[in-house]
Design an enzyme around this catalytic site. Structure first.
Site, PDB file in Angstrom:
ATOM      1  CG  ASN A  97      18.651  -2.211  72.904  1.00 33.41           C
ATOM      2  OD1 ASN A  97      18.926  -1.120  72.384  1.00 33.41           O
ATOM      3  ND2 ASN A  97      18.572  -2.081  74.493  1.00 33.41           N
ATOM      4  CE  LYS A 113      29.153  -1.337  64.606  1.00 36.66           C
ATOM      5  NZ  LYS A 113      28.564  -2.685  64.562  1.00 36.66           N
ATOM      6  N   PRO A 114      25.440   0.332  62.263  1.00 30.04           N
ATOM      7  CG  PRO A 114      23.734  -0.905  61.041  1.00 30.04           C
ATOM      8  CD  PRO A 114      25.444   0.046  60.846  1.00 30.04           C
ATOM      9  N   GLY A 153      25.592   0.857  73.422  1.00 26.24           N
ATOM     10  CA  GLY A 153      26.105  -0.533  73.736  1.00 26.24           C
ATOM     11  C   GLY A 153      26.488  -0.838  75.790  1.00 26.24           C
ATOM     12  CB  SER A 154      28.698  -4.266  76.822  1.00 25.96           C
ATOM     13  OG  SER A 154      29.485  -4.080  75.793  1.00 25.96           O
ATOM     14  CD  GLU A 182      23.345   8.049  76.410  1.00 28.64           C
ATOM     15  OE1 GLU A 182      23.342   7.175  77.556  1.00 28.64           O
ATOM     16  OE2 GLU A 182      23.060   9.480  76.340  1.00 28.64           O
ATOM     17  NE  ARG A 222      10.512   0.218  76.989  1.00 31.61           N
ATOM     18  CZ  ARG A 222      10.562   1.574  76.735  1.00 31.61           C
ATOM     19  NH1 ARG A 222      10.004   2.291  75.571  1.00 31.61           N
ATOM     20  NH2 ARG A 222      12.307   2.348  77.462  1.00 31.61           N
ATOM     21  CB  CYS A 229      20.828   0.395  79.067  1.00 28.86           C
ATOM     22  SG  CYS A 229      20.472   1.471  77.540  1.00 28.86           S
ATOM     23  CD  GLU A 267      22.075   8.640  72.345  1.00 25.12           C
ATOM     24  OE1 GLU A 267      21.772   8.258  72.687  1.00 25.12           O
ATOM     25  OE2 GLU A 267      23.184   9.240  71.517  1.00 25.12           O
TER      26      GLU A 267
HETATM   27  P1  ADP Z   1      25.506  -5.945  73.052  1.00 24.21           P
HETATM   28  O1  ADP Z   1      25.752  -6.612  74.480  1.00 24.21           O
HETATM   29  O2  ADP Z   1      24.472  -4.691  73.413  1.00 24.21           O
HETATM   30  O3  ADP Z   1      25.343  -5.998  71.923  1.00 24.21           O
HETATM   31  P2  ADP Z   1      28.273  -4.430  72.234  1.00 24.21           P
HETATM   32  O4  ADP Z   1      28.595  -3.776  72.864  1.00 24.21           O
HETATM   33  O5  ADP Z   1      28.573  -5.485  72.732  1.00 24.21           O
HETATM   34  O6  ADP Z   1      26.340  -4.327  73.618  1.00 24.21           O
HETATM   35  O7  ADP Z   1      27.824  -4.008  70.904  1.00 24.21           O
HETATM   36  C1  ADP Z   1      27.328  -2.303  70.886  1.00 24.21           C
HETATM   37  C2  ADP Z   1      27.190  -2.128  69.802  1.00 24.21           C
HETATM   38  O8  ADP Z   1      28.878  -2.410  70.080  1.00 24.21           O
HETATM   39  C3  ADP Z   1      26.926  -3.297  68.116  1.00 24.21           C
HETATM   40  O9  ADP Z   1      26.971  -1.924  67.361  1.00 24.21           O
HETATM   41  C4  ADP Z   1      28.151  -3.905  67.988  1.00 24.21           C
HETATM   42  O10 ADP Z   1      28.229  -4.640  66.495  1.00 24.21           O
HETATM   43  C5  ADP Z   1      29.489  -2.713  68.283  1.00 24.21           C
HETATM   44  N1  ADP Z   1      30.987  -3.614  68.692  1.00 24.21           N
HETATM   45  C6  ADP Z   1      31.009  -4.690  69.992  1.00 24.21           C
HETATM   46  N2  ADP Z   1      32.326  -4.689  69.768  1.00 24.21           N
HETATM   47  C7  ADP Z   1      32.559  -3.955  69.059  1.00 24.21           C
HETATM   48  C8  ADP Z   1      33.846  -3.564  69.225  1.00 24.21           C
HETATM   49  N3  ADP Z   1      34.917  -4.054  69.772  1.00 24.21           N
HETATM   50  N4  ADP Z   1      34.720  -2.101  68.583  1.00 24.21           N
HETATM   51  C9  ADP Z   1      33.396  -1.490  67.954  1.00 24.21           C
HETATM   52  N5  ADP Z   1      32.484  -1.432  67.733  1.00 24.21           N
HETATM   53  C10 ADP Z   1      31.983  -3.069  68.877  1.00 24.21           C
END
Ligand code: ADP
Length: 485
Positions: free
Chosen positions: A159, A182-183, A236-237, A258, A286, A292, A466
Site C-alpha cells: 500500500n 522482501k517487498p 501487513g496483516s 505493524e 487517503r 492500516c 517505527e
Molecule cells: P496484505 O493483505 O496487506 O497483502 P499480507 O500480510 O498478506 O498483507 O502481506 C504483507 C506482506 O507479507 C507482503 O510482502 C506479502 O508478500 C508477505 N506475506 C504474505 N504471506 C506471507 C507469509 N506466510 N510469510 C511471509 N510473508 C508473507
C-alpha cells in the site's frame, strides 16, 4: 504511454544482492501489473529460498564492518539517499502510481513522507546514546551501551511501496544493522529502484538486499530458521504477523510488527463540522482507503449525524475515479482483483444485512480494479464490515448519543492502531485521548503519520514503534558493562 515505457525500461528488475542486480538462482520471474489496466508492467526476478541464503550470507558478512562504520558516515549515506530521492520525485511518484495505483499527487506525498524517514534517521544515527552511573551501593560502575541487533529481515506490504520500506531501512542502517527486504509481490519495483538509490548514495555492498518473490512464505521461512538472522520487522496483516512471531520464537529473534487496524473516527456534537468532514475525507480516502490507519468506522453524534452524512456523501460522490497517472484523478484503482472483490463482498454483506448505500456501493466495470467511493449508513452490528478492516474507499457511518458510548464503540475491536476524534472541548480532548485503546490518536486531524513520531499499535495491531526516537531502538540491543572502579 511511450514515455512511461521508456521510463519503465530503466527500472531494475533483478534481485538486489551484494550490491548488484542479479538473476534468481533457479531462474524464473513473475509479472507486476498495472492495477488501472490489468496489463503487465514488468517481469521481475523471482527469488527462491536459495537466493535468500545468498542474501543472508552477504548481510552476515557485511554486518561487522557496517556496525563499525562511524555513525557520521552512516548518517551521510542516509542523508545523501534522501537528497537523491527528492531529486527523483517524479520518477518514484510515477513508479508508485504505476504499480500500486494511487493518484500521482498521493504518490508525490508518499515520496516526501518515505524519503523523510531516511533524513530523520540520518539525524538519529549520530544520537544513539548509552549511559554511565555509579552503582547505588558504591561497589561499581554501570556502563550501558547500545549495539546493532544484527542482520534483519523486513517484509513490506504494497500500500505504501516506498515508505513502508524506508521506515524500516532508515532506522536499521542508522543503528548499524544490515537488512534484507522482501517487498510485496504486487509492488517490488519501487524497492528495487530504492536499492539502486542507496547504492548511488554510497551504501556498501551487502548492507541491503532486496528480494522480490512469488514465494513469500518459503523465502521468509528459510531466513527466519537461520540463527544468523537476528530480527524480523513486518508490516501487513495480523494473520501473517502472528505466523512470523511464531517462527521467530525458535531462535528468539527480535520482532517489530505493524499489523491490521480498525480505526474509529469520532465526531462529537461540539466538533467543527467543516474540519471534521475534511478530516474524514483524509482519514478515509487517503491512499484509496488502503491504509492500516484508514478510518474504518465513523461514529457521529446523533445531533449532527444527518448534516455530517450529507456533507461527507456530497464530497465522496464528487470524487473522480480513474488511473492514478491521469491529472483529473482523485482516487485510483484498488491493488488487484482480490482486493476489489473483498471490498465488494464486505459491502454486499452489509447491504444484505440492511445497510443503506448513500453513494457508490459497487465495483466499476471495465479494465482495472476500480471500486466506486462509497458511504454506508444504518449498518447493523451483524455486518462483517463493523469488525473487519475494509482496505478500500468505503465509509460506514454509525450514530451515538453519549461520550461513554462513543468510547465503548471505538474500543470494541481486537485492533488498536490509529484512532481519530473531533471536539472543540479541551477537557474532552484529554479525556477521550486517554480512554482510546490505540497506539495513535489524532485530535481534530485526519492524518497523523509523521516520520518524527512513533507509529505503532496495541492489541492485535502490533508490537513496537517505527519513526521518532523510538524507531531506532527497535534495531538496538542493550549491553551492560560492569566495572569495579
Ligand atoms: P496484505 O493483505 O496487506 O497483502 P499480507 O500480510 O498478506 O498483507 O502481506 C504483507 C506482506 O507479507 C507482503 O510482502 C506479502 O508478500 C508477505 N506475506 C504474505 N504471506 C506471507 C507469509 N506466510 N510469510 C511471509 N510473508 C508473507
Amino acid at each position: 504511454m511511450s514515455d512511461i515505457n521508456n521510463f519503465l525500461a530503466t527500472v531494475p528488475t533483478g534481485l538486489w544482492i551484494d550490491g548488484t542486480s542479479t538473476t534468481a538462482l533457479e531462474g524464473g520471474s513473475f509479472p507486476v501489473y498495472n492495477p488501472a489496466t490489468g496489463a503487465v508492467l514488468a517481469e521481475v526476478a523471482d527469488a527462491a529460498p536459495k537466493d535468500a541464503l545468498r542474501a543472508l550470507d552477504s548481510a552476515h558478512a557485511a554486518q561487522a564492518e557496517w556496525a563499525a562504520t562511524p555513525p557520521r558516515a552512516r548518517s551521510e549515506i542516509l542523508h545523501r539517499a534522501w537528497e537523491i530521492l527528492i531529486e527523483r520525485t517524479e520518477d518514484f511518484a510515477l513508479l508508485m502510481t504505476l504499480e500500486m495505483g494511487k493518484a500521482l499527487g498521493e504518490s508525490r506525498g508518499e515520496l516526501n513522507y518515505g524519503a523523510e524517514f531516511l533524513r530523520w534517521f540520518s539525524e538519529e544515527a549520530v544520537r544513539i546514546q548509552g549511559r554511565y552511573t555509579d552503582a547505588p551501593n558504591g561497589t561499581g560502575r554501570i556502563l550501558v551501551t547500545k549495539e546493532p541487533v544484527g542482520p534483519c529481515l523486513a517484509i513490506t506490504p504494497w500500500n505504501f511501496p516506498l515508505a513502508m520500506g524506508t521506515r524500516k531501512i532508515g532506522p536499521a542502517l542508522a543503528a548499524g544493522c544490515t537488512m534484507i527486504v522482501k517487498p510485496s509481490e504486487d509492488t517490488p519495483l519501487t524497492m528495487l529502484l530504492l536499492a539502486q538509490v542507496l547504492a548511488d548514495a554510497g551504501l556498501p555492498a551487502g548492507v541491503l538486499s532486496v528480494l522480490p518473490t512469488s514465494r513469500s512464505a518459503a523465502l521468509s521461512g528459510e531466513l527466519i530458521s537461520d540463527q544468523r538472522l537476528r530480527k524480523v520487522t513486518f508490516t501487513g496483516s495480523t494473520r501473517v504477523g502472528s505466523v512470523l512471531i511464531g517462527q521467530s520464537a525458535a531462535h528468539v529473534q527480535r520482532t517489530s510488527m505493524e499489523l491490521g487496524g480498525n480505526a474509529p473516527f469520532i465526531v462529537f456534537d461540539d466538533a467543527d463540522l467543516d474540519a471534521a468532514v475534511d478530516g474524514a475525507m483524509a482519514a478515509k480516502m487517503r491512499n484509496g482507503g488502503e491504509a492500516c490507519t484508514a478510518a474504518n468506522r465513523l461514529f457521529v453524534h446523533n445531533s449532527v449525524r444527518a448534516e455530517f452524512t450529507a456533507r461527507l456523501t456530497a464530497r465522496i460522490a464528487a470524487m473522480k475515479v480513474g488511473p492514478g497517472y491521469e491529472t483529473s484523478t482523485d482516487i485510483g484503482p484498488l491493488i488487484n482483483a482480490k482486493q476489489r472483490d473483498a471490498v465488494a463482498d464486505l459491502v454486499a454483506d452489509a447491504v444484505a444485512a440492511g445497510a443503506r448505500v448513500e453513494t457508490g456501493g459497487a465495483p466499476i466495470d471495465g479494465p482495472g480494479f476500480f471500486f466506486a467511493p462509497t458511504v454506508l449508513t444504518d449498518v447493523p452490528d451483524s455486518a462483517r464490515i463493523t469488525r473487519e478492516e475494509i482496505f478500500g474507499p468505503v465509509a460506514p457511518i454509525y450514530g451515538f448519543d453519549t461520550e461513554e458510548e462513543a468510547i465503548a464503540l471505538a474500543n470494541n475491536t481486537e485492533y488498536g492502531l490509529a484512532s481519530y476524534f473531533y471536539t472543540q472541548n479541551l477537557d474532552r480532548a484529554f479525556r477521550v485521548a486517554r480512554a482510546l485503546q490505540a497506539g495513535m490518536v489524532g485530535v481534530n486531524r485526519g492524518v497523523i503519520s509523521d516520520p518524527a513520531a512513533p507509529f505503532g499499535g496495541v492489541k492485535a495491531s502490533g508490537l513496537g514503534s517505527e519513526g521518532g526516537t523510538e524507531g531506532v531502538e527497535e534495531y538496538l540491543s542493550t549491553k551492560y558493562v560492569a566495572f569495579t572502579q
